[in-house]
Design a protein around this motif. Sequence first.
Motif, PDB file in Angstrom:
ATOM      1  N   SER A 161       0.604  -1.153  -0.125  1.00 41.06           N
ATOM      2  CA  SER A 161       0.281   0.254   0.284  1.00 41.06           C
ATOM      3  C   SER A 161       0.811   1.187   0.059  1.00 41.06           C
ATOM      4  O   SER A 161       0.424   2.081  -0.823  1.00 41.06           O
ATOM      5  CB  SER A 161      -0.255   0.328   1.445  1.00 41.06           C
ATOM      6  OG  SER A 161      -0.634   0.137   2.048  1.00 41.06           O
ATOM      7  N   LEU A 162       1.883   0.888   0.358  1.00 43.49           N
ATOM      8  CA  LEU A 162       2.790   2.349   1.058  1.00 43.49           C
ATOM      9  C   LEU A 162       3.390   2.804  -0.253  1.00 43.49           C
ATOM     10  O   LEU A 162       3.354   3.599  -1.126  1.00 43.49           O
ATOM     11  CB  LEU A 162       3.901   2.535   2.488  1.00 43.49           C
ATOM     12  CG  LEU A 162       3.302   2.872   3.551  1.00 43.49           C
ATOM     13  CD1 LEU A 162       4.537   2.444   4.191  1.00 43.49           C
ATOM     14  CD2 LEU A 162       2.133   3.743   3.356  1.00 43.49           C
ATOM     15  N   ARG A 196       0.585   4.223  -3.042  1.00 48.42           N
ATOM     16  CA  ARG A 196      -0.024   5.479  -2.756  1.00 48.42           C
ATOM     17  C   ARG A 196      -0.562   6.108  -3.826  1.00 48.42           C
ATOM     18  O   ARG A 196      -1.691   6.650  -3.577  1.00 48.42           O
ATOM     19  CB  ARG A 196       0.158   5.602  -1.619  1.00 48.42           C
ATOM     20  CG  ARG A 196       1.503   6.778  -2.284  1.00 48.42           C
ATOM     21  CD  ARG A 196       2.557   6.998  -0.939  1.00 48.42           C
ATOM     22  NE  ARG A 196       3.081   7.942  -0.856  1.00 48.42           N
ATOM     23  CZ  ARG A 196       4.506   6.993  -0.262  1.00 48.42           C
ATOM     24  NH1 ARG A 196       4.588   5.671  -0.232  1.00 48.42           N
ATOM     25  NH2 ARG A 196       5.922   7.765  -1.055  1.00 48.42           N
ATOM     26  N   LYS A 197       0.560   6.133  -4.988  1.00 41.03           N
ATOM     27  CA  LYS A 197       0.480   7.200  -6.399  1.00 41.03           C
ATOM     28  C   LYS A 197      -0.970   6.590  -6.965  1.00 41.03           C
ATOM     29  O   LYS A 197      -1.473   7.642  -7.722  1.00 41.03           O
ATOM     30  CB  LYS A 197       1.310   7.804  -6.588  1.00 41.03           C
ATOM     31  CG  LYS A 197       2.080   8.345  -5.247  1.00 41.03           C
ATOM     32  CD  LYS A 197       3.438   8.722  -6.948  1.00 41.03           C
ATOM     33  CE  LYS A 197       4.490   9.589  -4.979  1.00 41.03           C
ATOM     34  NZ  LYS A 197       5.449  10.346  -5.350  1.00 41.03           N
ATOM     35  N   TRP A 239      -5.291   3.123  -1.120  1.00 43.48           N
ATOM     36  CA  TRP A 239      -4.270   2.904  -0.434  1.00 43.48           C
ATOM     37  C   TRP A 239      -4.151   2.752   1.007  1.00 43.48           C
ATOM     38  O   TRP A 239      -3.231   2.105   1.787  1.00 43.48           O
ATOM     39  CB  TRP A 239      -3.124   3.571  -0.967  1.00 43.48           C
ATOM     40  CG  TRP A 239      -2.202   4.739  -1.004  1.00 43.48           C
ATOM     41  CD1 TRP A 239      -3.190   5.924  -1.617  1.00 43.48           C
ATOM     42  CD2 TRP A 239      -1.877   4.907   0.902  1.00 43.48           C
ATOM     43  NE1 TRP A 239      -3.079   7.230  -0.416  1.00 43.48           N
ATOM     44  CE2 TRP A 239      -2.030   6.743  -0.036  1.00 43.48           C
ATOM     45  CE3 TRP A 239      -1.007   4.548   1.355  1.00 43.48           C
ATOM     46  CZ2 TRP A 239      -1.398   7.701   1.639  1.00 43.48           C
ATOM     47  CZ3 TRP A 239      -0.588   5.626   2.408  1.00 43.48           C
ATOM     48  CH2 TRP A 239      -0.950   6.480   3.001  1.00 43.48           C
ATOM     49  N   LYS A 240      -4.677   3.874   1.474  1.00 46.45           N
ATOM     50  CA  LYS A 240      -4.839   3.988   3.190  1.00 46.45           C
ATOM     51  C   LYS A 240      -6.145   3.112   3.800  1.00 46.45           C
ATOM     52  O   LYS A 240      -5.892   2.403   4.834  1.00 46.45           O
ATOM     53  CB  LYS A 240      -5.619   5.667   3.456  1.00 46.45           C
ATOM     54  CG  LYS A 240      -4.865   6.888   2.959  1.00 46.45           C
ATOM     55  CD  LYS A 240      -5.349   8.313   2.906  1.00 46.45           C
ATOM     56  CE  LYS A 240      -4.330   9.106   2.954  1.00 46.45           C
ATOM     57  NZ  LYS A 240      -5.195  10.372   3.195  1.00 46.45           N
ATOM     58  N   ASN A 260      -6.208  -0.473   2.263  1.00 36.62           N
ATOM     59  CA  ASN A 260      -5.066  -1.010   2.643  1.00 36.62           C
ATOM     60  C   ASN A 260      -3.779  -1.588   3.439  1.00 36.62           C
ATOM     61  O   ASN A 260      -3.586  -2.204   4.291  1.00 36.62           O
ATOM     62  CB  ASN A 260      -4.410  -0.904   1.275  1.00 36.62           C
ATOM     63  CG  ASN A 260      -5.333  -1.243   0.472  1.00 36.62           C
ATOM     64  OD1 ASN A 260      -6.056  -1.850   0.409  1.00 36.62           O
ATOM     65  ND2 ASN A 260      -4.870  -1.400  -1.611  1.00 36.62           N
ATOM     66  N   LEU A 261      -3.786   0.180   3.345  1.00 36.59           N
ATOM     67  CA  LEU A 261      -2.839   0.204   5.119  1.00 36.59           C
ATOM     68  C   LEU A 261      -3.149   0.072   5.636  1.00 36.59           C
ATOM     69  O   LEU A 261      -2.611  -0.949   7.123  1.00 36.59           O
ATOM     70  CB  LEU A 261      -1.866   1.415   4.967  1.00 36.59           C
ATOM     71  CG  LEU A 261      -1.100   2.364   6.012  1.00 36.59           C
ATOM     72  CD1 LEU A 261       0.145   1.004   5.612  1.00 36.59           C
ATOM     73  CD2 LEU A 261      -0.578   3.339   5.770  1.00 36.59           C
TER      74      LEU A 261
END
Length: 189
Positions: free
Chosen positions: A64-65, A68-69, A74-75, A77-78
């Motif tokens: 995810s990090l 992220r773009k 992505w947040k 997933n994190l």
Amino acid sequence: MKALTTKRTMSEHNFQWFTLLLVGIVLTFVGVWTLASPTESYLNLSVAFGFSILAAGVLEMVFSLMFRKRVLTWKWNLAFGGIDLFVGSYLALYPSVTMLLIPYVIGFWMLVRSFLAIGSAIDMRSQKGLRWRLILYTGIITTLLSLTVLSHPIIGRVGIISYIGLSFVAFGIYHIYLSLIVKNWKRNT
């Protein structure tokens, strides 16, 4: 300089899809192992589940990090990777307590992960050309399996372990399929 940037981007891309593939293989392996040996002790299963969920959480957080773009969610997933890290650590560190709680802990974890799969499918539906239906069906099936585990925790180890094994296989297939989609993103952009 441009060639170096392109090479680095391709290297990061390869790591990103390979990370998803690795998570899928680990989850599928644990699911098949669970289905193949349902009479194994709860202690061994709780430790194995703990370490596999912990590994999946770490890999999902890394994914995810790094992505992220590209990934709008992505947040989430994190965050879910962090939940996996916490749940996996708990299961691995306290197996004797986990033996009593494993149907609830794993059932809740499967439910949360199934919601992520459904959310990912809905997010992917808005992007043209992506095959999102398999991920949606996997999320729905896993939701049903997790609700079965949560609603009937006393039905016996074999039944619960079978549902858990099927859910791990479903999550593994979801991650493997998603890795193939991510692998093809670079070719299509």
